[in-house]
Design a protein around this motif. Sequence first.
Motif, PDB file in Angstrom:
ATOM      1  N   VAL A 106       0.877  -1.171   0.000  1.00 17.89           N
ATOM      2  CA  VAL A 106       0.000   0.000   0.000  1.00 17.89           C
ATOM      3  C   VAL A 106       0.914   1.219   0.000  1.00 17.89           C
ATOM      4  O   VAL A 106       1.646   1.441   0.970  1.00 17.89           O
ATOM      5  CB  VAL A 106      -0.911   0.026   1.244  1.00 17.89           C
ATOM      6  CG1 VAL A 106      -1.760   1.294   1.256  1.00 17.89           C
ATOM      7  CG2 VAL A 106      -1.788  -1.214   1.288  1.00 17.89           C
ATOM      8  N   PRO A 107       0.911   2.022  -1.063  1.00 15.89           N
ATOM      9  CA  PRO A 107       1.818   3.170  -1.110  1.00 15.89           C
ATOM     10  C   PRO A 107       1.509   4.176  -0.001  1.00 15.89           C
ATOM     11  O   PRO A 107       0.343   4.469   0.272  1.00 15.89           O
ATOM     12  CB  PRO A 107       1.550   3.778  -2.495  1.00 15.89           C
ATOM     13  CG  PRO A 107       0.899   2.692  -3.281  1.00 15.89           C
ATOM     14  CD  PRO A 107       0.119   1.892  -2.297  1.00 15.89           C
ATOM     15  N   GLU A 108       2.541   4.689   0.624  1.00 16.37           N
ATOM     16  CA  GLU A 108       2.354   5.650   1.708  1.00 16.37           C
ATOM     17  C   GLU A 108       1.623   6.895   1.227  1.00 16.37           C
ATOM     18  O   GLU A 108       0.801   7.469   1.950  1.00 16.37           O
ATOM     19  CB  GLU A 108       3.710   6.032   2.297  1.00 16.37           C
ATOM     20  CG  GLU A 108       3.629   6.959   3.494  1.00 16.37           C
ATOM     21  CD  GLU A 108       4.984   7.246   4.105  1.00 16.37           C
ATOM     22  OE1 GLU A 108       5.054   8.070   5.039  1.00 16.37           O
ATOM     23  OE2 GLU A 108       5.979   6.645   3.647  1.00 16.37           O
ATOM     24  N   GLU A 109       1.900   7.293  -0.017  1.00 12.59           N
ATOM     25  CA  GLU A 109       1.286   8.509  -0.548  1.00 12.59           C
ATOM     26  C   GLU A 109      -0.127   8.278  -1.073  1.00 12.59           C
ATOM     27  O   GLU A 109      -0.829   9.228  -1.421  1.00 12.59           O
ATOM     28  CB  GLU A 109       2.155   9.093  -1.665  1.00 12.59           C
ATOM     29  CG  GLU A 109       2.224   8.262  -2.940  1.00 12.59           C
ATOM     30  CD  GLU A 109       3.237   7.124  -2.870  1.00 12.59           C
ATOM     31  OE1 GLU A 109       3.480   6.505  -3.927  1.00 12.59           O
ATOM     32  OE2 GLU A 109       3.778   6.859  -1.770  1.00 12.59           O
ATOM     33  N   SER A 110      -0.559   7.007  -1.144  1.00  6.80           N
ATOM     34  CA  SER A 110      -1.891   6.691  -1.659  1.00  6.80           C
ATOM     35  C   SER A 110      -2.469   5.518  -0.871  1.00  6.80           C
ATOM     36  O   SER A 110      -2.529   4.388  -1.363  1.00  6.80           O
ATOM     37  CB  SER A 110      -1.813   6.355  -3.155  1.00  6.80           C
ATOM     38  OG  SER A 110      -3.089   6.091  -3.683  1.00  6.80           O
ATOM     39  N   PRO A 111      -2.923   5.747   0.370  1.00  2.66           N
ATOM     40  CA  PRO A 111      -3.320   4.654   1.266  1.00  2.66           C
ATOM     41  C   PRO A 111      -4.598   3.918   0.882  1.00  2.66           C
ATOM     42  O   PRO A 111      -4.920   2.904   1.502  1.00  2.66           O
ATOM     43  CB  PRO A 111      -3.485   5.363   2.613  1.00  2.66           C
ATOM     44  CG  PRO A 111      -3.750   6.789   2.270  1.00  2.66           C
ATOM     45  CD  PRO A 111      -2.973   7.058   1.025  1.00  2.66           C
ATOM     46  N   SER A 112      -5.314   4.390  -0.135  1.00  6.07           N
ATOM     47  CA  SER A 112      -6.511   3.671  -0.577  1.00  6.07           C
ATOM     48  C   SER A 112      -6.264   2.902  -1.873  1.00  6.07           C
ATOM     49  O   SER A 112      -7.204   2.546  -2.582  1.00  6.07           O
ATOM     50  CB  SER A 112      -7.678   4.641  -0.772  1.00  6.07           C
ATOM     51  OG  SER A 112      -7.381   5.580  -1.787  1.00  6.07           O
ATOM     52  N   SER A 113      -4.999   2.635  -2.178  1.00  4.75           N
ATOM     53  CA  SER A 113      -4.668   1.864  -3.370  1.00  4.75           C
ATOM     54  C   SER A 113      -3.592   0.842  -3.036  1.00  4.75           C
ATOM     55  O   SER A 113      -2.972   0.893  -1.973  1.00  4.75           O
ATOM     56  CB  SER A 113      -4.196   2.781  -4.506  1.00  4.75           C
ATOM     57  OG  SER A 113      -2.990   3.429  -4.162  1.00  4.75           O
ATOM     58  N   VAL A 114      -3.399  -0.102  -3.943  1.00  2.90           N
ATOM     59  CA  VAL A 114      -2.347  -1.105  -3.786  1.00  2.90           C
ATOM     60  C   VAL A 114      -1.600  -1.234  -5.106  1.00  2.90           C
ATOM     61  O   VAL A 114      -2.164  -1.013  -6.184  1.00  2.90           O
ATOM     62  CB  VAL A 114      -2.913  -2.484  -3.373  1.00  2.90           C
ATOM     63  CG1 VAL A 114      -3.698  -2.378  -2.083  1.00  2.90           C
ATOM     64  CG2 VAL A 114      -3.780  -3.084  -4.479  1.00  2.90           C
ATOM     65  N   VAL A 115      -0.330  -1.565  -5.019  1.00  2.00           N
ATOM     66  CA  VAL A 115       0.454  -1.928  -6.199  1.00  2.00           C
ATOM     67  C   VAL A 115       0.956  -3.346  -5.966  1.00  2.00           C
ATOM     68  O   VAL A 115       1.390  -3.688  -4.859  1.00  2.00           O
ATOM     69  CB  VAL A 115       1.625  -0.959  -6.448  1.00  2.00           C
ATOM     70  CG1 VAL A 115       1.109   0.407  -6.842  1.00  2.00           C
ATOM     71  CG2 VAL A 115       2.520  -0.847  -5.227  1.00  2.00           C
ATOM     72  N   LEU A 116       0.870  -4.186  -6.985  1.00  2.00           N
ATOM     73  CA  LEU A 116       1.266  -5.581  -6.829  1.00  2.00           C
ATOM     74  C   LEU A 116       1.672  -6.162  -8.171  1.00  2.00           C
ATOM     75  O   LEU A 116       1.313  -5.637  -9.230  1.00  2.00           O
ATOM     76  CB  LEU A 116       0.147  -6.408  -6.213  1.00  2.00           C
ATOM     77  CG  LEU A 116      -1.122  -6.684  -7.014  1.00  2.00           C
ATOM     78  CD1 LEU A 116      -1.926  -7.810  -6.379  1.00  2.00           C
ATOM     79  CD2 LEU A 116      -1.998  -5.443  -7.119  1.00  2.00           C
TER      80      LEU A 116
END
Length: 218
Positions: A148-158
Amino acid sequence: MSVRPLRPARWASAPILTLPALALLAACSGGGAAGGGGSPGDPATGPDGAESYTLDLEGKEERVDDIGTVYDEVYGGKPMPGALAPTTGTATFNGAVSFGSQVKDPDLVAALAVTVDFGTAGVTGSMWDFHDRAGHVAGGSVALTGEVPEESPSSVVLGGQGLLDWGPEQIYLRIDMTGDLYGAKADWLYGQGVATLTTDGVEETYTATLGGDNDRVD
Protein backbone atom coordinates in the motif's frame (compact mmCIF):
# COMPACT_ATOMS: atom_id res chain seq x y z
CA MET A 1 -1.37 -0.01 -25.91
CA SER A 2 -1.63 -2.74 -28.49
CA VAL A 3 -3.47 -5.79 -27.22
CA ARG A 4 -3.27 -8.92 -29.30
CA PRO A 5 -5.24 -12.13 -28.88
CA LEU A 6 -3.53 -15.28 -27.65
CA ARG A 7 -1.69 -17.17 -30.35
CA PRO A 8 -3.90 -20.05 -31.49
CA ALA A 9 -2.79 -23.42 -30.20
CA ARG A 10 -2.02 -26.13 -32.72
CA TRP A 11 -5.52 -27.58 -32.36
CA ALA A 12 -7.30 -24.21 -32.65
CA SER A 13 -8.59 -24.95 -36.14
CA ALA A 14 -10.86 -27.65 -34.72
CA PRO A 15 -14.44 -26.52 -33.95
CA ILE A 16 -15.15 -25.50 -30.35
CA LEU A 17 -18.03 -27.50 -28.90
CA THR A 18 -20.68 -25.86 -26.75
CA LEU A 19 -21.67 -27.40 -23.42
CA PRO A 20 -24.81 -29.08 -24.87
CA ALA A 21 -22.76 -30.50 -27.73
CA LEU A 22 -20.15 -31.80 -25.30
CA ALA A 23 -22.84 -33.46 -23.20
CA LEU A 24 -24.36 -35.10 -26.28
CA LEU A 25 -20.96 -36.31 -27.44
CA ALA A 26 -20.18 -37.76 -24.02
CA ALA A 27 -23.54 -39.55 -23.96
CA CYS A 28 -22.92 -41.09 -27.37
CA SER A 29 -19.31 -42.10 -26.73
CA GLY A 30 -19.42 -43.06 -23.08
CA GLY A 31 -17.73 -39.79 -22.03
CA GLY A 32 -14.10 -38.91 -21.47
CA ALA A 33 -11.27 -38.27 -23.88
CA ALA A 34 -11.66 -41.65 -25.53
CA GLY A 35 -14.81 -40.36 -27.19
CA GLY A 36 -12.80 -37.69 -29.01
CA GLY A 37 -14.29 -34.54 -27.47
CA GLY A 38 -14.12 -34.81 -23.70
CA SER A 39 -16.29 -32.86 -21.30
CA PRO A 40 -15.81 -29.79 -19.09
CA GLY A 41 -13.17 -30.54 -16.47
CA ASP A 42 -11.89 -33.68 -18.22
CA PRO A 43 -8.87 -34.08 -20.53
CA ALA A 44 -9.73 -33.22 -24.13
CA THR A 45 -7.93 -34.48 -27.20
CA GLY A 46 -6.01 -32.62 -29.85
CA PRO A 47 -6.00 -33.60 -33.53
CA ASP A 48 -3.35 -36.28 -32.87
CA GLY A 49 -5.55 -37.94 -30.25
CA ALA A 50 -3.23 -37.06 -27.36
CA GLU A 51 -4.61 -35.67 -24.13
CA SER A 52 -3.15 -32.21 -24.47
CA TYR A 53 -5.38 -29.76 -22.60
CA THR A 54 -8.40 -29.50 -20.31
CA LEU A 55 -11.65 -27.86 -21.36
CA ASP A 56 -13.81 -26.18 -18.70
CA LEU A 57 -16.26 -23.70 -20.20
CA GLU A 58 -18.31 -23.39 -17.02
CA GLY A 59 -15.23 -22.56 -14.98
CA LYS A 60 -14.23 -19.90 -17.50
CA GLU A 61 -17.66 -18.28 -17.32
CA GLU A 62 -17.51 -18.26 -13.51
CA ARG A 63 -14.24 -16.33 -13.62
CA VAL A 64 -15.69 -13.86 -16.15
CA ASP A 65 -18.75 -13.39 -13.92
CA ASP A 66 -16.45 -12.68 -10.95
CA ILE A 67 -14.66 -9.80 -12.67
CA GLY A 68 -17.87 -8.60 -14.35
CA THR A 69 -19.68 -8.30 -11.02
CA VAL A 70 -16.97 -6.07 -9.54
CA TYR A 71 -16.83 -4.00 -12.74
CA ASP A 72 -20.57 -3.34 -12.52
CA GLU A 73 -20.28 -2.33 -8.85
CA VAL A 74 -17.52 0.25 -9.36
CA TYR A 75 -18.36 1.53 -12.86
CA GLY A 76 -18.93 5.27 -12.77
CA GLY A 77 -17.87 5.50 -9.13
CA LYS A 78 -14.85 7.04 -7.50
CA PRO A 79 -12.17 5.29 -5.43
CA MET A 80 -12.26 5.63 -1.66
CA PRO A 81 -10.55 8.85 -0.49
CA GLY A 82 -7.16 8.15 1.02
CA ALA A 83 -8.17 9.80 4.29
CA LEU A 84 -10.90 7.16 4.77
CA ALA A 85 -8.73 4.13 4.03
CA PRO A 86 -8.29 1.59 6.85
CA THR A 87 -5.06 1.88 8.84
CA THR A 88 -5.32 -1.37 10.81
CA GLY A 89 -6.52 -4.91 10.18
CA THR A 90 -6.55 -6.97 7.02
CA ALA A 91 -8.91 -7.46 4.11
CA THR A 92 -9.06 -10.32 1.61
CA PHE A 93 -10.41 -9.63 -1.87
CA ASN A 94 -11.54 -12.61 -3.95
CA GLY A 95 -12.32 -12.22 -7.63
CA ALA A 96 -10.59 -12.51 -10.99
CA VAL A 97 -8.16 -10.94 -13.44
CA SER A 98 -9.27 -10.30 -17.03
CA PHE A 99 -6.67 -10.06 -19.82
CA GLY A 100 -7.52 -8.07 -22.96
CA SER A 101 -9.28 -4.91 -24.05
CA GLN A 102 -12.78 -6.12 -23.06
CA VAL A 103 -13.20 -6.84 -19.35
CA LYS A 104 -16.25 -9.07 -19.83
CA ASP A 105 -14.99 -10.73 -23.02
CA PRO A 106 -11.36 -11.51 -22.19
CA ASP A 107 -8.69 -13.32 -24.15
CA LEU A 108 -7.59 -14.88 -20.86
CA VAL A 109 -9.06 -14.92 -17.35
CA ALA A 110 -7.85 -16.20 -13.97
CA ALA A 111 -9.05 -16.51 -10.40
CA LEU A 112 -7.62 -13.95 -7.97
CA ALA A 113 -7.16 -13.60 -4.21
CA VAL A 114 -5.43 -10.57 -2.68
CA THR A 115 -4.86 -9.93 1.03
CA VAL A 116 -4.07 -6.39 2.19
CA ASP A 117 -2.57 -5.78 5.64
CA PHE A 118 -3.37 -2.15 6.34
CA GLY A 119 -1.24 -2.12 9.48
CA THR A 120 2.00 -3.14 7.76
CA ALA A 121 1.06 -1.92 4.23
CA GLY A 122 1.93 -5.37 2.90
CA VAL A 123 0.06 -7.03 0.02
CA THR A 124 0.13 -10.71 -0.95
CA GLY A 125 -1.97 -12.72 -3.35
CA SER A 126 -2.23 -15.33 -6.04
CA MET A 127 -3.70 -15.99 -9.49
CA TRP A 128 -4.70 -19.50 -10.61
CA ASP A 129 -7.29 -21.38 -12.69
CA PHE A 130 -6.31 -19.69 -15.96
CA HIS A 131 -8.72 -20.09 -18.91
CA ASP A 132 -8.30 -18.91 -22.48
CA ARG A 133 -11.18 -17.54 -24.57
CA ALA A 134 -12.33 -21.03 -25.61
CA GLY A 135 -12.27 -22.37 -22.03
CA HIS A 136 -9.02 -24.35 -22.17
CA VAL A 137 -7.38 -24.49 -18.73
CA ALA A 138 -3.70 -23.90 -17.97
CA GLY A 139 -1.84 -25.50 -15.10
CA GLY A 140 0.24 -23.32 -12.80
CA SER A 141 -0.27 -20.26 -10.64
CA VAL A 142 1.30 -16.84 -10.11
CA ALA A 143 2.19 -15.53 -6.64
CA LEU A 144 1.65 -11.80 -6.15
CA THR A 145 3.37 -9.39 -3.78
CA GLY A 146 3.10 -5.65 -3.32
CA GLU A 147 2.35 -2.81 -0.95
CA VAL A 148 0.00 0.00 0.00
CA PRO A 149 1.82 3.17 -1.11
CA GLU A 150 2.35 5.65 1.71
CA GLU A 151 1.29 8.51 -0.55
CA SER A 152 -1.89 6.69 -1.66
CA PRO A 153 -3.32 4.65 1.27
CA SER A 154 -6.51 3.67 -0.58
CA SER A 155 -4.67 1.86 -3.37
CA VAL A 156 -2.35 -1.11 -3.79
CA VAL A 157 0.45 -1.93 -6.20
CA LEU A 158 1.27 -5.58 -6.83
CA GLY A 159 2.87 -7.88 -9.32
CA GLY A 160 4.32 -11.31 -9.92
CA GLN A 161 5.54 -13.84 -12.44
CA GLY A 162 5.11 -17.52 -13.12
CA LEU A 163 4.97 -20.32 -15.67
CA LEU A 164 1.68 -21.58 -17.12
CA ASP A 165 1.47 -25.06 -18.62
CA TRP A 166 -0.91 -25.20 -21.58
CA GLY A 167 -0.61 -28.77 -22.82
CA PRO A 168 2.08 -28.70 -25.52
CA GLU A 169 2.97 -25.06 -24.76
CA GLN A 170 4.41 -23.31 -21.72
CA ILE A 171 3.80 -19.60 -21.28
CA TYR A 172 5.81 -17.31 -19.00
CA LEU A 173 3.61 -14.61 -17.45
CA ARG A 174 4.75 -11.37 -15.84
CA ILE A 175 2.16 -8.94 -14.47
CA ASP A 176 2.16 -5.54 -12.73
CA MET A 177 -1.08 -3.94 -11.53
CA THR A 178 -2.43 -1.05 -9.49
CA GLY A 179 -5.78 -1.33 -7.72
CA ASP A 180 -7.99 1.13 -5.86
CA LEU A 181 -10.38 0.54 -2.98
CA TYR A 182 -14.05 1.32 -3.63
CA GLY A 183 -17.04 1.56 -1.31
CA ALA A 184 -17.57 3.06 2.14
CA LYS A 185 -15.97 0.04 3.84
CA ALA A 186 -13.37 -0.88 1.22
CA ASP A 187 -15.94 -3.22 -0.31
CA TRP A 188 -14.11 -3.78 -3.60
CA LEU A 189 -10.63 -3.70 -5.08
CA TYR A 190 -10.48 -2.75 -8.75
CA GLY A 191 -7.73 -1.60 -11.09
CA GLN A 192 -5.60 -2.28 -14.14
CA GLY A 193 -2.08 -3.00 -15.22
CA VAL A 194 0.05 -4.67 -17.86
CA ALA A 195 0.72 -8.36 -18.42
CA THR A 196 3.39 -9.81 -20.69
CA LEU A 197 3.07 -13.38 -21.94
CA THR A 198 6.11 -15.01 -23.53
CA THR A 199 5.87 -18.17 -25.63
CA ASP A 200 8.94 -19.55 -27.44
CA GLY A 201 10.66 -16.18 -27.09
CA VAL A 202 7.71 -14.22 -28.53
CA GLU A 203 6.26 -11.57 -26.20
CA GLU A 204 2.65 -10.39 -26.26
CA THR A 205 1.32 -7.53 -24.12
CA TYR A 206 -2.16 -7.35 -22.60
CA THR A 207 -4.17 -4.96 -20.52
CA ALA A 208 -4.88 -6.73 -17.21
CA THR A 209 -7.93 -5.77 -15.13
CA LEU A 210 -8.28 -6.98 -11.54
CA GLY A 211 -11.44 -7.02 -9.47
CA GLY A 212 -12.26 -8.52 -6.10
CA ASP A 213 -14.90 -8.44 -3.35
CA ASN A 214 -13.86 -7.77 0.24
CA ASP A 215 -14.84 -11.11 1.76
CA ARG A 216 -13.29 -10.65 5.18
CA VAL A 217 -12.24 -7.74 7.37
CA ASP A 218 -10.42 -8.32 10.69
